[in-house]
Design a protein around this motif. Structure first.
Motif, PDB file in Angstrom:
ATOM      1  N   LEU A  26      -5.256   3.838   5.121  1.00 50.01           N
ATOM      2  CA  LEU A  26      -4.762   3.339   6.408  1.00 50.01           C
ATOM      3  C   LEU A  26      -4.477   1.839   6.332  1.00 50.01           C
ATOM      4  O   LEU A  26      -3.448   1.360   6.816  1.00 50.01           O
ATOM      5  CB  LEU A  26      -5.774   3.618   7.519  1.00 50.01           C
ATOM      6  N   ALA A  27      -5.391   1.099   5.710  1.00 40.62           N
ATOM      7  CA  ALA A  27      -5.188  -0.346   5.574  1.00 40.62           C
ATOM      8  C   ALA A  27      -3.929  -0.634   4.757  1.00 40.62           C
ATOM      9  O   ALA A  27      -3.143  -1.527   5.092  1.00 40.62           O
ATOM     10  CB  ALA A  27      -6.408  -0.992   4.927  1.00 40.62           C
ATOM     11  N   ASN A  28      -3.725   0.133   3.697  1.00 39.70           N
ATOM     12  CA  ASN A  28      -2.543  -0.070   2.853  1.00 39.70           C
ATOM     13  C   ASN A  28      -1.252   0.209   3.612  1.00 39.70           C
ATOM     14  O   ASN A  28      -0.276  -0.537   3.505  1.00 39.70           O
ATOM     15  CB  ASN A  28      -2.613   0.813   1.612  1.00 39.70           C
ATOM     16  N   ILE A  29      -1.232   1.298   4.382  1.00 36.67           N
ATOM     17  CA  ILE A  29       0.014   1.636   5.082  1.00 36.67           C
ATOM     18  C   ILE A  29       0.274   0.652   6.205  1.00 36.67           C
ATOM     19  O   ILE A  29       1.425   0.260   6.460  1.00 36.67           O
ATOM     20  CB  ILE A  29       0.004   3.099   5.591  1.00 36.67           C
ATOM     21  N   TYR A  30      -0.784   0.180   6.884  1.00 38.24           N
ATOM     22  CA  TYR A  30      -0.571  -0.829   7.924  1.00 38.24           C
ATOM     23  C   TYR A  30      -0.155  -2.162   7.313  1.00 38.24           C
ATOM     24  O   TYR A  30       0.542  -2.949   7.950  1.00 38.24           O
ATOM     25  CB  TYR A  30      -1.826  -0.988   8.780  1.00 38.24           C
ATOM     26  N   SER A  31      -0.570  -2.409   6.078  1.00 37.74           N
ATOM     27  CA  SER A  31      -0.106  -3.610   5.378  1.00 37.74           C
ATOM     28  C   SER A  31       1.407  -3.544   5.163  1.00 37.74           C
ATOM     29  O   SER A  31       2.119  -4.531   5.372  1.00 37.74           O
ATOM     30  CB  SER A  31      -0.827  -3.737   4.030  1.00 37.74           C
ATOM     31  N   SER A  32       1.907  -2.376   4.762  1.00 36.83           N
ATOM     32  CA  SER A  32       3.352  -2.225   4.566  1.00 36.83           C
ATOM     33  C   SER A  32       4.106  -2.324   5.883  1.00 36.83           C
ATOM     34  O   SER A  32       5.297  -2.644   5.910  1.00 36.83           O
ATOM     35  CB  SER A  32       3.667  -0.890   3.888  1.00 36.83           C
ATOM     36  N   LEU A  33       3.401  -2.065   7.003  1.00 36.93           N
ATOM     37  CA  LEU A  33       4.002  -2.156   8.335  1.00 36.93           C
ATOM     38  C   LEU A  33       3.804  -3.535   8.961  1.00 36.93           C
ATOM     39  O   LEU A  33       4.246  -3.778  10.082  1.00 36.93           O
ATOM     40  CB  LEU A  33       3.401  -1.084   9.251  1.00 36.93           C
ATOM     41  N   HIS A  34       3.074  -4.409   8.247  1.00 34.37           N
ATOM     42  CA  HIS A  34       2.790  -5.767   8.727  1.00 34.37           C
ATOM     43  C   HIS A  34       2.015  -5.769  10.038  1.00 34.37           C
ATOM     44  O   HIS A  34       2.160  -6.665  10.853  1.00 34.37           O
ATOM     45  CB  HIS A  34       4.096  -6.573   8.855  1.00 34.37           C
ATOM     46  N   ARG A  35       1.136  -4.783  10.182  1.00 34.86           N
ATOM     47  CA  ARG A  35       0.229  -4.729  11.334  1.00 34.86           C
ATOM     48  C   ARG A  35      -1.111  -5.306  10.883  1.00 34.86           C
ATOM     49  O   ARG A  35      -2.053  -4.581  10.557  1.00 34.86           O
ATOM     50  CB  ARG A  35       0.083  -3.287  11.818  1.00 34.86           C
ATOM     51  N   TRP A  36      -1.182  -6.632  10.843  1.00 38.49           N
ATOM     52  CA  TRP A  36      -2.319  -7.295  10.216  1.00 38.49           C
ATOM     53  C   TRP A  36      -3.606  -7.121  10.990  1.00 38.49           C
ATOM     54  O   TRP A  36      -4.693  -7.152  10.417  1.00 38.49           O
ATOM     55  CB  TRP A  36      -1.985  -8.770   9.982  1.00 38.49           C
ATOM     56  N   ASP A  37      -3.505  -6.938  12.307  1.00 40.98           N
ATOM     57  CA  ASP A  37      -4.719  -6.664  13.084  1.00 40.98           C
ATOM     58  C   ASP A  37      -5.358  -5.356  12.644  1.00 40.98           C
ATOM     59  O   ASP A  37      -6.587  -5.249  12.503  1.00 40.98           O
ATOM     60  CB  ASP A  37      -4.390  -6.620  14.579  1.00 40.98           C
ATOM     61  N   LYS A  38      -4.517  -4.363  12.395  1.00 39.64           N
ATOM     62  CA  LYS A  38      -5.009  -3.061  11.935  1.00 39.64           C
ATOM     63  C   LYS A  38      -5.541  -3.158  10.501  1.00 39.64           C
ATOM     64  O   LYS A  38      -6.548  -2.539  10.163  1.00 39.64           O
ATOM     65  CB  LYS A  38      -3.884  -2.026  11.996  1.00 39.64           C
ATOM     66  N   VAL A  39      -4.854  -3.903   9.664  1.00 38.43           N
ATOM     67  CA  VAL A  39      -5.311  -4.065   8.281  1.00 38.43           C
ATOM     68  C   VAL A  39      -6.714  -4.650   8.265  1.00 38.43           C
ATOM     69  O   VAL A  39      -7.612  -4.158   7.570  1.00 38.43           O
ATOM     70  CB  VAL A  39      -4.355  -4.971   7.478  1.00 38.43           C
ATOM     71  N   GLU A  40      -6.920  -5.705   9.050  1.00 33.47           N
ATOM     72  CA  GLU A  40      -8.242  -6.330   9.086  1.00 33.47           C
ATOM     73  C   GLU A  40      -9.299  -5.374   9.617  1.00 33.47           C
ATOM     74  O   GLU A  40     -10.407  -5.282   9.062  1.00 33.47           O
ATOM     75  CB  GLU A  40      -8.200  -7.593   9.959  1.00 33.47           C
ATOM     76  N   LYS A  41      -8.964  -4.640  10.657  1.00 30.99           N
ATOM     77  CA  LYS A  41      -9.923  -3.697  11.252  1.00 30.99           C
ATOM     78  C   LYS A  41     -10.385  -2.669  10.226  1.00 30.99           C
ATOM     79  O   LYS A  41     -11.592  -2.458  10.034  1.00 30.99           O
ATOM     80  CB  LYS A  41      -9.272  -2.979  12.442  1.00 30.99           C
ATOM     81  N   PHE A  42      -9.434  -2.028   9.545  1.00 26.16           N
ATOM     82  CA  PHE A  42      -9.797  -0.964   8.618  1.00 26.16           C
ATOM     83  C   PHE A  42     -10.388  -1.511   7.327  1.00 26.16           C
ATOM     84  O   PHE A  42     -11.248  -0.868   6.710  1.00 26.16           O
ATOM     85  CB  PHE A  42      -8.593  -0.061   8.350  1.00 26.16           C
TER      86      PHE A  42
END
Length: 465
Positions: free
Chosen positions: A196-212
């Motif tokens: 999930l963190a990897n896919i949100y990274s590709s989506l540039h959703r950094w809040d989600k990346v940090e959360k996961f």
């Protein structure tokens, strides 16, 4: 007219061609006594026999599968030993309609959920993902009101199968799966959070990346203490897909990336220090040593990177020397170098010339590149093109800049990256007055493709300038 049966089709074929059962037995490889019993309706047909009969009649593989499905379900009792081979063969031949029919009828009896789930797992491992998805969807539907681990695992597999080049599809898949993570077992949770963190990274959703990322690191630390903090090892302890320390360290990698994207480079460097020292780890396998080397490598690269992004261009020669030995890191690093050059108005023409071949060849490399998933790789390329376009435009090299805008727009449309599409459109409109007639025509064609693609997906007309 009565529905055709395989037995009737075979009998008619033999009569039409004047072939005896013994002759057809030699052609098909099916015992003549067995053929006689099948034609007389005294025995059901096995999957192997069906394929041999079909081949003996000179018909395409799977020709009778839909009829076979009906015949299987017309028997007094369902026979899983016959249905399971049918699912596998249908998966091999990409006859998904047959699988869908079989699964739909089987799930009228929920006792088959376990058998279908196990088959889905097997198909997933074999790479028959479309077929597996049909089974996972059916099992998930049957258990949607339960909080079972199996339901969560179905959703995890469906999330993995759904991932593609389209960022909108990936976002929907991630959002749908998020709520199921906590229902997985502890070790599967680590992989799911990482994905999930990897896919949100590709989506540039950094809040989600940090959360996961933080959740993954926290859970990995708990499992690490459970595994290595007790005097006697638990024989039932489930092993993770990689050493536990790697999940902890990778969470720090992701968090450093988050702060780097937020331009908080001192905090990013603090996280880098957390994955550059490994005196604390207990693992001593070859895999562990290789991972430690990889994390140290990332730590060195990101130390260069975040210092560069702070405006320290004195380290640029060392950074360039570093990435030149690591081909998988060249494009991501060049993107950041360009970004810094654009912020600080720094000339990097010599670096772009040095890596010209790598830049040209990068888009031809499909799928995973090194540690990067296909989604991240394509995203890297798309953002690189837009940054490269901006670099040449502000230099006054308008023809080159326009060329890269159009390439960036094409790539953005391919992965459906709304952020990049908007940036390319804004850049082109800002510099439209210096674009050639041919470039303007190509731009309009690309915009039409983007509009049509969005209209098909949403049913609404989407307007771009």
């Amino acid at each position: 007219m009565d529905q055709r049966t395989i037995r009737a089709e075979l009998e008619e074929y033999l009569k039409r061609n004047g072939i005896t059962i013994n002759q057809f037995s030699e052609t098909s490889g099916v015992n003549s006594g067995t053929l006689s019993s099948i034609i007389n309706g005294n025995r059901p047909i096995s999957m192997l026999q069906l394929d041999r009969i079909t081949a003996g009649m000179g018909l395409t593989e799977g020709r009778f599968y839909n009829i076979y499905v009906d015949e299987c379900f017309n028997l007094p009792v369902l026979n899983w030993r016959r249905l399971r081979p049918l699912i596998y063969r249908s998966a091999e031949l990409d006859k998904l309609d047959c699988i869908e029919r079989v699964v739909g009828m089987m799930m009228d009896n929920l006792s088959y959920a376990t058998a279908l789930f196990d088959t889905a797992e097997d198909l997933f491992k074999q790479g028959n993902r479309k077929a597996a998805a049909l089974l996972y969807e059916s099992v998930a539907e049957s258990e949607k009101y339960q909080h079972s681990e199996r339901l969560a695992l179905c959703q995890y597999r469906l999330f993995s199968i759904a991932l593609c080049d389209d960022q909108e599809v990936n976002l929907r898949a991630a959002v749908q799966f998020e709520s199921f993570v906590d229902r997985l077992d502890e070790m599967d949770q680590l992989d799911a959070l990482k994905d999930l963190a990897n896919i949100y990274s590709s989506l540039h959703r950094w809040d989600k990346v940090e959360k996961f990322a933080q959740e993954m690191g926290h859970k990995a630390e708990i499992q690490y203490k459970l595994k290595y903090g007790q005097s006697k090892k638990d024989e039932n302890f489930k092993e993770a897909t990689m050493p536990l320390f790697a999940f902890i360290s990778y969470s720090h990698v992701l968090c450093s990336a988050v702060y780097g994207e937020c331009r908080e480079y001192d905090k990013a460097l603090q996280y880098v220090s957390l994955y550059s020292e490994f005196s604390w780890i207990k693992e001593d396998s070859q895999e562990a040593h290789e991972l430690v080397s990889k994390f140290n490598d990332w730590a060195e690269a990101n130390t260069y990177l975040y210092k560069l992004m702070k405006g320290d261009f004195e380290i640029l020669p060392d950074y360039v020397s570093y990435i030149s030995q690591r081909k998988d890191e060249i494009l991501p690093a060049l993107f950041k170098i360009l970004q810094a050059a654009n912020w600080y108005r720094f000339n990097v023409d010599d670096i772009l010339t040095r890596f010209a071949k790598e830049i040209v060849g990068y888009r031809e490399r499909k799928g995973r590149v090194g540690i990067y998933t296909a989604q991240v790789t394509e995203d890297h390329y798309t953002h690189f093109m837009t940054e490269l376009a901006y670099y040449f435009l502000i230099k006054g090299d308008y023809n080159t800049g326009i060329k890269y805008i159009l390439e960036g727009l094409d790539s953005s449309a391919t992965i459906n990256s709304e952020t990049c599409i908007i940036r390319c459109v804004c850049l082109f409109e800002e510099f439209r007055h210096v674009a050639s007639v041919e470039a303007q025509r190509e731009y309009q064609n690309l915009i039409s493709e983007v509009r049509e693609r969005n209209e098909k997906k949403t049913g609404f007309i989407v307007g771009y300038v």
